[in-house]
Enzyme design. Structure first.
Site: not given
Length: 477
Positions: A273, A306, A427
């Site tokens: 990623k 995104k 997070q």
């Protein structure tokens, strides 16, 4: 039997079974002929008020219920009066979450408050309930909380009578029959009573005390045949072939670091990623080098872009600009905020190139708005566009209204570390066992746990083993 310690973080089915036996032992669950508040004669009666006299059992109940919501985001909790109040108090004391109390009878003197305790508008409130039949007592607590500006989206319930809620009393019956504490005839009578006396009230909120029945998990190879997006099918096959459900997030500062990391972790991952727009330079040559490493180590590339704009704009962003994402990235992702037109725009560019799209159904950051009705809309859009949509970025697909959905769609979950927790920027981290085993996801996305390790390759190997072990255990569950 020992009390379940509050730091275990996981309550096993054996713990639930032991709790059921204890509740039967203290006659919190009774069988015979009982007149209910509704006037019906019932062959089963649940009286949880008695648990206040058994501190160890109260503690076990609180821990079993906490275990079901430990990954849920909430700021305060409120017990439904009156039986659930000691349970909520115990949960609050054990885990340090502030508690509120709803008054059943609002006084006409003093503060005249319906909700007691310290809170601010906009805080998320978890409702704690001991027993649900139709869900009306829960609704009676939701209304005054929402009137005060609190947000209520989750409820945890110890026992559901299944007369308008979901099947949890059956689990208790099965356990007691198994231990010869209830005869099969009595159990059959109770089940028939439940079936004949459904309340079918709207708005009933899912109960969550005993382990819910889970559909058998399909192997990645089986799901490859069910995927309608060709790239999604190939990813399932790659995972099975490579015995890896690990994606490493290359959250690094330079192109050189990214390429070096890809070479190190490549043997252990199924997906790499990237965030190439954080780099101060990019070219077709760098894209070619990354593609070469993907071929060398047999992994797919996922540019975590995104997208979140209208169809015409994302066509240009995906296919052009300095990054030309569709030319080199197998997978990309998008928010559904602009509507389904964003899928159409990205599909126009990506489908002819054999690419796949992930929709952001949930996010792992604290305070995310990607939940509830939004997630349901995302699922509907994904199901309707499976030729290009290959799956989701999700956090807990097992808790969705209809579960993880079509088996041909893949779930990828970020925010994974070998130990649970969070960071200063919101997070939230979950373990591979939780993400794959409990939450029914398919791919664990690991960032700092690998890239900040002294030996990223060794760390990737460790996460690969943890993720694959969790997957194999979930197949046997």
């Amino acid at each position: 039997m020992s009390t379940v310690p509050p730091t275990t973080g996981s309550v096993s089915e054996a713990d639930y079974e032991a709790l059921v036996l204890k509740l039967h032992e203290i006659q919190a669950v009774k069988f015979g002929e009982f007149k209910l508040k509704s006037g019906l004669m019932s062959p089963v009666y649940v009286d949880l008020r008695i648990i206040v006299s058994y501190p160890q059992i109260l503690h076990r109940v609180a821990e079993a219920m906490w275990d079901r919501v430990r990954e849920t985001e909430f700021d305060v909790m409120c017990g439904v009066p009156y039986t659930a109040l000691p349970i909520a108090t115990c949960m609050s004391a054990l885990h340090g979450t502030p508690m509120l109390m709803r008054r059943k009878e609002v006084k006409d003197y003093g503060t005249k408050k319906a909700i007691e305790g310290a809170f601010t508008r906009g805080q998320r409130c978890l409702i704690v309930e001991d027993l649900v039949t139709s869900g009306m007592s829960v609704q009676e607590t939701v209304e005054p909380l929402e009137k005060e500006g609190l947000v209520v989206s989750d409820v945890v319930v110890l026992i559901d009578r299944e007369q308008g809620g979901r099947a949890r009393l059956t689990y208790i019956l099965d356990t007691l029959v198994q231990h010869s504490l209830v005869t099969p005839d009595v159990a059959a009578k109770v089940r028939q009573f439940i079936a004949d006396n459904q309340t079918d009230k709207p708005g009933v909120i899912p109960a969550a005390a005993a382990p819910p029945p889970k559909p058998k998990r399909l192997r990645y190879e089986e799901r490859a045949a069910l995927a309608k997006n060709p790239l999604g099918s190939k990813l399932f096959e790659l995972m099975a072939r490579k015995k890896s459900n690990l994606s490493v997030a290359a959250d690094v500062a330079t192109v050189e670091e990214m390429l070096e990391l890809a070479d190190k972790v490549g043997p252990h991952i199924c997906v790499f990623k990237t965030h190439v727009d954080v780099f101060d330079k990019w070219s077709d040559e760098y894209a070619a080098q990354l593609r070469q490493l993907a071929g060398k180590h047999d992994f797919m590339i996922f540019e975590d872009r995104k997208f979140a704009d209208i169809g015409n704009t994302v066509v240009m962003q995906y296919g052009g600009g300095i990054y030309k994402i569709a030319d080199w990235s197998d997978i990309t992702n998008a928010h559904l905020v602009p509507g389904s037109g964003i899928i159409d725009g990205l599909k126009q560019v990506g489908l002819p190139k054999g690419r796949g799209l992930l929709l952001l159904a949930e996010m792992s950051s604290k305070g995310t708005l990607a939940r509830g009705e939004y997630t349901e809309e995302v699922v509907a859009a994904a199901e309707a566009n499976q030729d290009f949509v290959m799956g989701y970025i999700s956090v807990s697909p097992s808790s969705w209204k209809n579960g993880p959905g079509s088996p041909g769609l893949i779930h990828m979950t970020p925010g994974v570390q070998l130990s649970a927790g969070g960071d200063a920027l919101g997070q939230q981290y979950n373990t591979p066992a939780s993400v794959i085993g409990e939450r029914a996801s398919d791919v664990i996305i690991v960032g700092r746990g690998v890239i900040k390790a002294a030996d990223p390759a060794a760390a990737a190997a460790e996460y690969r083993l943890a993720g694959w072990t969790a997957y194999e255990q979930s197949l046997a569950a």
